[in-house]
Design a protein around this motif. Structure first.
Motif: not given
Length: 163
Positions: A76-79, A106-110, A112-127
């Motif tokens: 996260a911090s590197k991303v 709910s996670s300040a570090s997560l 902070s890592a993504v707030r400047e990105a445009d789109i997030i594809v969230d959630g685990p892959f569920i087979e």
């Protein structure tokens, strides 16, 4: 700054709209059953690359960028630094993660890592929810979230090809 990179795919059209440079980062703790790339879970996997080396490839290809993995938020911090650098270079940035948006909020570090990105594809892959016909994702539980609009409105705003 150094990153463990599994691979960089140049000119792909499956990880977001248009031609993109997809950067696959090593490390994932979600261990989703049916994961298409369990070798990506090892945080020591791939090759070590500097931010400068990554940006050379991005600039050479001159496409927008998708971060995937593994799970980019495992680093996260590197991303965060990578996303900021990509945005300074006027790139549209998508991030694929196994974390839910609610977990990211709910996670300040997560966040902070993504707030400047445009789109997030969230959630685990569920087979059992796998659907090869879905737009830019593997299972129907995953959402394509417009980060800026979501943060502005306080409610999840999904990506639309028209937005």
């Amino acid at each position: 700054m150094e990153y463990n990179i599994l691979s960089i795919i140049r000119g792909t059209t499956v990880d977001g709209p248009g031609f993109r440079t997809s950067i696959y980062l090593a490390g994932c703790s979600h261990a989703c059953p049916g994961c298409h790339n369990p070798s990506s879970w090892n945080p020591e996997g791939g090759s070590v690359m500097t931010l400068e080396e990554i940006m050379e490839i991005v600039k050479e290809e001159d496409f927008d960028v998708t971060l995937s993995g593994g799970d980019p938020l495992f680093q996260a911090s590197k991303v965060k630094t990578l996303i900021e650098t990509l945005k300074e270079d006027n790139r549209n940035v998508w991030v694929f993660t196994g974390y839910l948006w609610e977990q990211i909020l709910s996670s300040a570090s997560l966040l902070s890592a993504v707030r400047e990105a445009d789109i997030i594809v969230d959630g685990p892959f569920i087979e059992k929810m796998k659907d090869p016909d879905l737009l830019f994702r593997g299972s129907s539980n995953q959402r394509l979230i417009d980060i800026k609009k979501t943060l502005e409105s306080g409610q999840i705003v999904l990506y639309s090809r028209q937005s």
